[in-house]
Design an enzyme around this catalytic site. Sequence first.
Site, PDB file in Angstrom:
ATOM      1  N   PHE A 213      63.376  -3.675  17.814  1.00 54.41           N
ATOM      2  CA  PHE A 213      62.060  -3.059  17.628  1.00 54.41           C
ATOM      3  C   PHE A 213      62.119  -2.244  16.344  1.00 54.41           C
ATOM      4  CE2 PHE A 213      58.875   0.226  17.773  1.00 54.41           C
ATOM      5  CZ  PHE A 213      57.749  -0.495  18.126  1.00 54.41           C
TER       6      PHE A 213
ATOM      7  N   ASP B 258      68.461   0.491  11.040  1.00 51.03           N
ATOM      8  CA  ASP B 258      67.330   1.287  11.519  1.00 51.03           C
ATOM      9  C   ASP B 258      67.895   2.293  12.528  1.00 51.03           C
ATOM     10  OD1 ASP B 258      65.291   2.266  13.118  1.00 51.03           O
ATOM     11  OD2 ASP B 258      64.180   0.389  13.198  1.00 51.03           O
TER      12      ASP B 258
ATOM     13  N   LYS C  89      61.471   9.829  13.627  1.00 46.67           N
ATOM     14  CA  LYS C  89      61.468  10.478  14.946  1.00 46.67           C
ATOM     15  C   LYS C  89      61.969  11.924  14.934  1.00 46.67           C
ATOM     16  CE  LYS C  89      61.460   6.533  18.118  1.00 46.67           C
ATOM     17  NZ  LYS C  89      60.306   6.817  18.954  1.00 46.67           N
TER      18      LYS C  89
HETATM   19  N1  PLP Z   1      62.433   1.698  14.747  1.00 43.87           N
HETATM   20  C1  PLP Z   1      62.913   2.091  15.931  1.00 43.87           C
HETATM   21  C2  PLP Z   1      64.338   1.784  16.277  1.00 43.87           C
HETATM   22  C3  PLP Z   1      62.099   2.757  16.848  1.00 43.87           C
HETATM   23  O1  PLP Z   1      62.595   3.126  18.033  1.00 43.87           O
HETATM   24  C4  PLP Z   1      60.759   3.033  16.481  1.00 43.87           C
HETATM   25  C5  PLP Z   1      59.848   3.706  17.438  1.00 43.87           C
HETATM   26  O2  PLP Z   1      60.040   3.673  18.626  1.00 43.87           O
HETATM   27  C6  PLP Z   1      60.304   2.641  15.229  1.00 43.87           C
HETATM   28  C7  PLP Z   1      61.163   1.976  14.379  1.00 43.87           C
HETATM   29  C8  PLP Z   1      58.887   2.922  14.785  1.00 43.87           C
HETATM   30  O3  PLP Z   1      58.747   4.275  14.549  1.00 43.87           O
HETATM   31  P1  PLP Z   1      57.281   4.933  14.469  1.00 43.87           P
HETATM   32  O4  PLP Z   1      56.691   4.868  15.837  1.00 43.87           O
HETATM   33  O5  PLP Z   1      57.517   6.334  13.984  1.00 43.87           O
HETATM   34  O6  PLP Z   1      56.497   4.132  13.492  1.00 43.87           O
END
Ligand code: PLP
Length: 392
Positions: free
Chosen positions: A137, A222, A251
Amino acid sequence: MRAQGARTPAMELEAKYMMQTYKRLPVTFVMGEGCHLYDAEGRQYLDFLAGISVLNTGHCHQHVVHAVREQAGQLAQVSNLYYNELAARLAQRLAESFAPGARVFLCNSGTEANEAMIKLARKRRRGGEIVVLEGAFHGRTMGALSATPQPDKQEPFAPLVPGFVVVPRDDPGALDAAVSERTAAVMLEPIQGETGIWPISERMLLAARAACDRSGALLLFDEIQCGMSRTGTLWAFELTPVRPDVLTSAKALASGLPVGAVIAGGEAADVLQPGDHGATFGGGPLVASAALATLDVLDDDRLQARVRVLGDRLRVGLEALREQGRLTDVRGRGLMVGADLPSDTAPDVVSAGLEAGFVLNATGPSTLRFLPPLIAGEHEIDRVLEFLEETL
Ligand code: PLP
């Protein structure tokens, strides 16, 4: 057990005026303090989700609150046409935590950070493919969504950004075969969060690093959910034998204010040049002050050692439930833990938790996810374990 709360103005107004993009649980939180949340009727809840790994410092940490209050009264935003010392200091701190010579791009969210990271990789190797893992994700904007191989999330928005290649989560041979001179990057979460806490195996990480080295592709991590000391080290990759070329964070980075960051080392640090990318709000003084204060709290050896100890305590407790057959699998690192149930009852456990004063989370029908604030203590861990012991 608690009585189900009455419908609040938030619920009435949201039903009428907000796009119905979220399924919400029936509670309206109005205050947070440390590991606790309070609803509109003053009931206290132990928060074991921390805004989905955002409130790693706990709710309203005094060091962060003080920094934000001061900065809000001094200068909130100047645009990126001018220098901004707080953004520069934040970039210094993040770059130095990553690699000598690293540089940082600041934006406003996780998906935006991934978007910038994808653009960086594509600019460096024009037209190059990006290899991603099943179960990933990476966000909801078109680039990040295209890197998120989940049909229910992708299909309504087709056509997606082309050039993403998907390989299984734990198949080093398939990953190696997917990477060639046409590959711009391999992009992965060292611990997949949204799909149920799946640490990527060392052999897979080593294969990704080797394939990138062989082909000249970039290895992109990520760490939006698993970074910021969540696993007991500032970055999750520090627990592995592998170092990425570029890393994204968001986050927890500003304790609830919107910020995202791309941290790039080596030659990747100089790929994005003036005009290539930007964000009006990115790294504004207010959010940068919050992020600097957050790093003061989280980039701390003692706190990280506590995260490892408390994570072990949580996992040992969950393992005991697994041995009794009440759970079927327990996974994770530090205070990022997932547990599978033998039946599709995870949402029921979450509802029962809310009734009993616990904020828990299910990533799917049979998977619970635990992401408590990193300032939690033994008492908080034990309370949740006792609840699970009674409930499962
Ligand atoms: N990447 C990861 C691993 C995530 O857990 C999330 C959100 O849950 C995101 C990207 C996307 O982040 P945002 O909701 O701040 O756009």
